[in-house]
Design a protein around this motif. Structure first.
Motif, mmCIF file in Angstrom:
data_model
loop_
_atom_site.group_PDB
_atom_site.id
_atom_site.type_symbol
_atom_site.label_atom_id
_atom_site.label_comp_id
_atom_site.label_asym_id
_atom_site.label_seq_id
_atom_site.Cartn_x
_atom_site.Cartn_y
_atom_site.Cartn_z
ATOM 1 N N PRO A 1 0.826 -1.213 0.000
ATOM 2 C CA PRO A 1 0.000 0.000 0.000
ATOM 3 C C PRO A 1 0.853 1.253 0.000
ATOM 4 O O PRO A 1 2.086 1.189 -0.054
ATOM 5 C CB PRO A 1 -0.780 -0.145 1.318
ATOM 6 N N ALA A 2 0.195 2.397 0.060
ATOM 7 C CA ALA A 2 0.905 3.673 0.177
ATOM 8 C C ALA A 2 1.800 3.637 1.417
ATOM 9 O O ALA A 2 1.471 2.996 2.422
ATOM 10 C CB ALA A 2 -0.099 4.823 0.271
ATOM 11 N N LYS A 3 2.940 4.312 1.360
ATOM 12 C CA LYS A 3 3.958 4.209 2.413
ATOM 13 C C LYS A 3 3.435 4.480 3.822
ATOM 14 O O LYS A 3 3.815 3.784 4.768
ATOM 15 C CB LYS A 3 5.139 5.126 2.102
ATOM 16 N N PRO A 4 2.560 5.476 4.020
ATOM 17 C CA PRO A 4 2.090 5.721 5.394
ATOM 18 C C PRO A 4 1.330 4.551 6.013
ATOM 19 O O PRO A 4 1.120 4.524 7.225
ATOM 20 C CB PRO A 4 1.172 6.940 5.237
ATOM 21 N N PHE A 5 0.930 3.576 5.177
ATOM 22 C CA PHE A 5 0.118 2.471 5.675
ATOM 23 C C PHE A 5 0.839 1.121 5.579
ATOM 24 O O PHE A 5 0.247 0.071 5.825
ATOM 25 C CB PHE A 5 -1.211 2.428 4.920
ATOM 26 N N GLN A 6 2.122 1.170 5.230
ATOM 27 C CA GLN A 6 2.870 -0.083 5.095
ATOM 28 C C GLN A 6 3.134 -0.746 6.440
ATOM 29 O O GLN A 6 3.206 -1.974 6.537
ATOM 30 C CB GLN A 6 4.187 0.177 4.360
ATOM 31 N N CYS A 7 3.273 0.044 7.478
ATOM 32 C CA CYS A 7 3.522 -0.516 8.808
ATOM 33 C C CYS A 7 2.355 -1.397 9.239
ATOM 34 O O CYS A 7 2.534 -2.579 9.561
ATOM 35 C CB CYS A 7 3.749 0.601 9.814
#
Length: 248
Positions: free
Chosen positions: A209-215
């Motif tokens: 997903p988009a980087k802010p939601f990879q965690c």
């Protein structure tokens, strides 16, 4: 230089005695400054998209403990969706199918949402607002009985059924596969087009997903794989580790 200028000014105006007293006061303050600058700041660690540092560390430990294969394994039998049982079966026995359970769990309850009773189900979800966990977009629907709207919000398996089959579910019993396919910890409400056209049945090495939601994405996958003893191939493990590095 500024301190020296002040002292010279005092000498001119008030004489050497006052200048000496002022100099001692100023140097006393300056002596304290290195100590203040070296003090350790207090930093409050904040969750990354809802993931706490403790949860992120637990996911890293779980990922390190998973069985690793060199490449994506080839199961002895071909994946078939029907081997995971009926879609959205009411495995928890609350009278509602798992789709409605997930929609109610994930709906933004700070915004208006609608549900009704349908048969034995007391929360047939009709509308509301959801935050897509992969893109961060708000998804608002007014009538999920309308096919176009219903297709625009889908229930995703964090680890796709085909991927789970590949990574070990082929050896499970039919009952175990049914439980997996309808386990609420495996399921999440997402943007329909993203799920159908982008993520689909890809693992973490082939889609993210988009980087802010990879965690949160990586933590979810690792949690599911650890719970069910699913394997991870080297490329997937590398991708998950990189995604976990985005956790704060």
């Amino acid at each position: 230089m500024a301190v020296l200028a002040i002292v010279l000014l005092v000498v001119v105006i008030g004489g050497p005695g006052k200048a000496a007293d002022l100099f001692q006061r100023i140097t006393g303050v300056l002596d304290q400054m290195p100590r203040l600058a070296s003090a350790e700041p207090t930093v409050s660690q904040q969750p990354t998209d809802g993931v706490s540092p403790t949860e992120a560390d637990a996911a890293r430990a779980s990922l390190a403990a998973l069985t690793v294969t060199t490449s994506a394994p080839i199961p002895p039998t071909k994946y078939q969706r029907e081997r995971f049982g009926a879609r959205w079966a009411d495995t928890d026995g609350n009278g509602c199918n798992q789709r409605d359970d997930v929609l109610l769990r994930d709906v933004d309850k700070t915004q208006p949402y609608k549900m009704t009773r349908q048969g034995s189900c007391d929360h047939d979800v009709l509308g509301g607002t959801w935050k897509d966990p992969y893109l961060g977009e708000s998804l608002t629907f007014t009538n999920l009985k309308e096919q176009k709207q219903a297709e625009a919000i889908q229930i995703d398996h964090r680890v796709a059924l085909a991927t789970a089959w590949r990574d070990g579910a082929w050896a499970w019993t039919d009952a175990q596969r049914l439980d997996y396919a309808n386990d609420l910890t495996v399921l999440v409400a997402v943007d329909g087009p993203t799920n159908a056209n982008a993520k689909s049945d890809k693992d973490a090495s082939r889609w993210e997903p988009a980087k802010p939601f990879q965690c949160s994405y990586a933590v979810g996958i690792v949690t599911v794989k650890a719970k069910y003893g699913l394997s991870v191939h080297e490329g997937e493990r590398a991708a998950l580790n990189r995604q976990l590095d985005t956790c704060q």
